[in-house]
Design a protein around this motif. Structure first.
Motif, PDB file in Angstrom:
ATOM      1  N   GLY A   1       0.826  -1.208   0.000  1.00 47.31           N
ATOM      2  CA  GLY A   1       0.000   0.000   0.000  1.00 47.31           C
ATOM      3  C   GLY A   1       0.858   1.254   0.000  1.00 47.31           C
ATOM      4  O   GLY A   1       0.587   2.217  -0.730  1.00 47.31           O
ATOM      5  N   ILE A   2       1.902   1.225   0.804  1.00 48.74           N
ATOM      6  CA  ILE A   2       2.837   2.364   0.836  1.00 48.74           C
ATOM      7  C   ILE A   2       3.564   2.487  -0.498  1.00 48.74           C
ATOM      8  O   ILE A   2       3.673   3.583  -1.068  1.00 48.74           O
ATOM      9  CB  ILE A   2       3.834   2.202   2.005  1.00 48.74           C
ATOM     10  CG1 ILE A   2       3.093   2.314   3.343  1.00 48.74           C
ATOM     11  CG2 ILE A   2       4.968   3.233   1.898  1.00 48.74           C
ATOM     12  CD1 ILE A   2       3.907   1.882   4.544  1.00 48.74           C
ATOM     13  N   LEU A   3       4.049   1.356  -1.018  1.00 52.24           N
ATOM     14  CA  LEU A   3       4.739   1.382  -2.303  1.00 52.24           C
ATOM     15  C   LEU A   3       3.816   1.871  -3.417  1.00 52.24           C
ATOM     16  O   LEU A   3       4.216   2.677  -4.259  1.00 52.24           O
ATOM     17  CB  LEU A   3       5.289  -0.012  -2.643  1.00 52.24           C
ATOM     18  CG  LEU A   3       6.024  -0.146  -3.979  1.00 52.24           C
ATOM     19  CD1 LEU A   3       7.230   0.804  -4.043  1.00 52.24           C
ATOM     20  CD2 LEU A   3       6.466  -1.583  -4.191  1.00 52.24           C
ATOM     21  N   TYR A   4       2.575   1.403  -3.414  1.00 49.38           N
ATOM     22  CA  TYR A   4       1.619   1.810  -4.443  1.00 49.38           C
ATOM     23  C   TYR A   4       1.316   3.305  -4.345  1.00 49.38           C
ATOM     24  O   TYR A   4       1.110   3.975  -5.353  1.00 49.38           O
ATOM     25  CB  TYR A   4       0.357   0.972  -4.310  1.00 49.38           C
ATOM     26  CG  TYR A   4      -0.534   0.925  -5.525  1.00 49.38           C
ATOM     27  CD1 TYR A   4      -0.052   1.139  -6.810  1.00 49.38           C
ATOM     28  CD2 TYR A   4      -1.880   0.622  -5.386  1.00 49.38           C
ATOM     29  CE1 TYR A   4      -0.885   1.066  -7.919  1.00 49.38           C
ATOM     30  CE2 TYR A   4      -2.721   0.547  -6.483  1.00 49.38           C
ATOM     31  CZ  TYR A   4      -2.214   0.775  -7.744  1.00 49.38           C
ATOM     32  OH  TYR A   4      -3.037   0.703  -8.838  1.00 49.38           O
ATOM     33  N   HIS A   5       1.283   3.831  -3.129  1.00 46.43           N
ATOM     34  CA  HIS A   5       1.080   5.275  -2.948  1.00 46.43           C
ATOM     35  C   HIS A   5       2.243   6.061  -3.559  1.00 46.43           C
ATOM     36  O   HIS A   5       2.039   7.094  -4.191  1.00 46.43           O
ATOM     37  CB  HIS A   5       0.939   5.607  -1.457  1.00 46.43           C
ATOM     38  CG  HIS A   5       0.798   7.069  -1.192  1.00 46.43           C
ATOM     39  ND1 HIS A   5      -0.337   7.767  -1.513  1.00 46.43           N
ATOM     40  CD2 HIS A   5       1.665   7.965  -0.661  1.00 46.43           C
ATOM     41  CE1 HIS A   5      -0.163   9.035  -1.178  1.00 46.43           C
ATOM     42  NE2 HIS A   5       1.040   9.173  -0.659  1.00 46.43           N
ATOM     43  N   LEU A   6       3.446   5.539  -3.366  1.00 48.51           N
ATOM     44  CA  LEU A   6       4.630   6.210  -3.894  1.00 48.51           C
ATOM     45  C   LEU A   6       4.801   5.990  -5.393  1.00 48.51           C
ATOM     46  O   LEU A   6       5.354   6.849  -6.091  1.00 48.51           O
ATOM     47  CB  LEU A   6       5.880   5.725  -3.153  1.00 48.51           C
ATOM     48  CG  LEU A   6       5.927   6.028  -1.655  1.00 48.51           C
ATOM     49  CD1 LEU A   6       7.118   5.350  -1.018  1.00 48.51           C
ATOM     50  CD2 LEU A   6       5.939   7.530  -1.410  1.00 48.51           C
ATOM     51  N   ARG A   7       4.372   4.821  -5.870  1.00 49.32           N
ATOM     52  CA  ARG A   7       4.560   4.458  -7.286  1.00 49.32           C
ATOM     53  C   ARG A   7       3.236   3.936  -7.873  1.00 49.32           C
ATOM     54  O   ARG A   7       3.096   2.739  -8.126  1.00 49.32           O
ATOM     55  CB  ARG A   7       5.649   3.392  -7.407  1.00 49.32           C
ATOM     56  CG  ARG A   7       7.034   3.778  -6.918  1.00 49.32           C
ATOM     57  CD  ARG A   7       7.758   4.741  -7.860  1.00 49.32           C
ATOM     58  NE  ARG A   7       7.895   4.243  -9.206  1.00 49.32           N
ATOM     59  CZ  ARG A   7       8.920   3.510  -9.647  1.00 49.32           C
ATOM     60  NH1 ARG A   7       9.914   3.200  -8.830  1.00 49.32           N
ATOM     61  NH2 ARG A   7       8.959   3.113 -10.900  1.00 49.32           N
ATOM     62  N   PRO A   8       2.248   4.819  -8.088  1.00 49.73           N
ATOM     63  CA  PRO A   8       0.934   4.378  -8.565  1.00 49.73           C
ATOM     64  C   PRO A   8       0.945   3.732  -9.950  1.00 49.73           C
ATOM     65  O   PRO A   8      -0.015   3.051 -10.324  1.00 49.73           O
ATOM     66  CB  PRO A   8       0.099   5.658  -8.571  1.00 49.73           C
ATOM     67  CG  PRO A   8       1.073   6.769  -8.560  1.00 49.73           C
ATOM     68  CD  PRO A   8       2.315   6.254  -7.888  1.00 49.73           C
ATOM     69  N   GLU A   9       2.027   3.913 -10.684  1.00 52.08           N
ATOM     70  CA  GLU A   9       2.108   3.278 -12.003  1.00 52.08           C
ATOM     71  C   GLU A   9       2.317   1.768 -11.909  1.00 52.08           C
ATOM     72  O   GLU A   9       2.170   1.050 -12.888  1.00 52.08           O
ATOM     73  CB  GLU A   9       3.227   3.919 -12.854  1.00 52.08           C
ATOM     74  CG  GLU A   9       4.632   3.592 -12.417  1.00 52.08           C
ATOM     75  CD  GLU A   9       5.190   4.473 -11.291  1.00 52.08           C
ATOM     76  OE1 GLU A   9       6.392   4.354 -11.016  1.00 52.08           O
ATOM     77  OE2 GLU A   9       4.435   5.253 -10.687  1.00 52.08           O
ATOM     78  N   LEU A  10       2.650   1.268 -10.732  1.00 50.94           N
ATOM     79  CA  LEU A  10       2.844  -0.175 -10.528  1.00 50.94           C
ATOM     80  C   LEU A  10       1.487  -0.850 -10.318  1.00 50.94           C
ATOM     81  O   LEU A  10       1.140  -1.296  -9.238  1.00 50.94           O
ATOM     82  CB  LEU A  10       3.782  -0.429  -9.345  1.00 50.94           C
ATOM     83  CG  LEU A  10       5.192   0.144  -9.457  1.00 50.94           C
ATOM     84  CD1 LEU A  10       5.970  -0.098  -8.173  1.00 50.94           C
ATOM     85  CD2 LEU A  10       5.920  -0.450 -10.648  1.00 50.94           C
ATOM     86  N   ARG A  11       0.709  -0.905 -11.381  1.00 44.90           N
ATOM     87  CA  ARG A  11      -0.671  -1.415 -11.327  1.00 44.90           C
ATOM     88  C   ARG A  11      -0.755  -2.858 -10.831  1.00 44.90           C
ATOM     89  O   ARG A  11      -1.762  -3.271 -10.281  1.00 44.90           O
ATOM     90  CB  ARG A  11      -1.330  -1.294 -12.698  1.00 44.90           C
ATOM     91  CG  ARG A  11      -1.474   0.124 -13.160  1.00 44.90           C
ATOM     92  CD  ARG A  11      -2.829   0.621 -12.798  1.00 44.90           C
ATOM     93  NE  ARG A  11      -2.944   2.027 -13.212  1.00 44.90           N
ATOM     94  CZ  ARG A  11      -3.420   2.954 -12.414  1.00 44.90           C
ATOM     95  NH1 ARG A  11      -3.818   2.645 -11.213  1.00 44.90           N
ATOM     96  NH2 ARG A  11      -3.513   4.198 -12.828  1.00 44.90           N
ATOM     97  N   GLY A  12       0.283  -3.623 -11.045  1.00 43.89           N
ATOM     98  CA  GLY A  12       0.274  -5.013 -10.587  1.00 43.89           C
ATOM     99  C   GLY A  12       0.112  -5.142  -9.081  1.00 43.89           C
ATOM    100  O   GLY A  12      -0.307  -6.189  -8.585  1.00 43.89           O
ATOM    101  N   LEU A  13       0.424  -4.081  -8.341  1.00 41.83           N
ATOM    102  CA  LEU A  13       0.275  -4.130  -6.886  1.00 41.83           C
ATOM    103  C   LEU A  13      -1.191  -4.229  -6.483  1.00 41.83           C
ATOM    104  O   LEU A  13      -1.522  -4.845  -5.470  1.00 41.83           O
ATOM    105  CB  LEU A  13       0.932  -2.907  -6.244  1.00 41.83           C
ATOM    106  CG  LEU A  13       2.442  -2.799  -6.433  1.00 41.83           C
ATOM    107  CD1 LEU A  13       2.967  -1.509  -5.796  1.00 41.83           C
ATOM    108  CD2 LEU A  13       3.161  -4.005  -5.878  1.00 41.83           C
ATOM    109  N   GLY A  14      -2.072  -3.655  -7.277  1.00 43.43           N
ATOM    110  CA  GLY A  14      -3.502  -3.796  -7.007  1.00 43.43           C
ATOM    111  C   GLY A  14      -3.943  -5.244  -7.155  1.00 43.43           C
ATOM    112  O   GLY A  14      -4.725  -5.757  -6.350  1.00 43.43           O
TER     113      GLY A  14
END
Length: 125
Positions: free
Chosen positions: A59-72
């Motif tokens: 969640g923290i990483l996705y906040h910092l790097r929203p282009e990493l769609r695979g995290l969703g």
């Protein structure tokens, strides 16, 4: 899934893990030990916590790097995995319905798939 939702899910799974773990350790311990399922219950809580903490990190990483769609996708897989893996073990421990043991591996596969999607998403870093 957004970073905010992932972080909220992490918080919810963590809070539920504390509550369920405490209830098992204090309120259900005698029943779980008598049925030989205390260790199974602890496994369910442990895996729930592992993935609550992992969701917090992504969640923290996705906040910092929203282009990493695979995290969703990772978050969805882990959520489903925890619900099926830990959930089926909780129900098994509380009801004694052994047939639920057949569902538990599906949750495990979802957890593994989540780790694989995290690996794939991390290649974009």
């Amino acid at each position: 899934m957004t970073a905010r939702i992932i972080l909220q899910l992490a918080a919810l799974l963590g809070a539920l893990g504390v509550g369920i773990g405490a209830f098992g350790a204090h309120g259900l311990r005698k029943m779980l030990e008598a049925s030989g399922r205390f260790e199974t219950f602890e496994t369910a809580v442990r895996y729930q916590f592992y993935h609550a903490l992992a969701l917090l990190a992504i969640g923290i990483l996705y906040h910092l790097r929203p282009e990493l769609r695979g995290l969703g996708t990772t978050a969805w897989l882990w959520l489903g995995g925890v619900l099926i893996f830990s959930g089926s073990l909780y129900v098994l421990c509380l009801t004694g319905i052994n047939k639920l043991g057949a569902v538990t591996p599906i949750g495990g596969v979802l957890l593994i798939a989540g780790w694989i999607t995290l690996f794939l998403a991390a290649r974009q870093l």
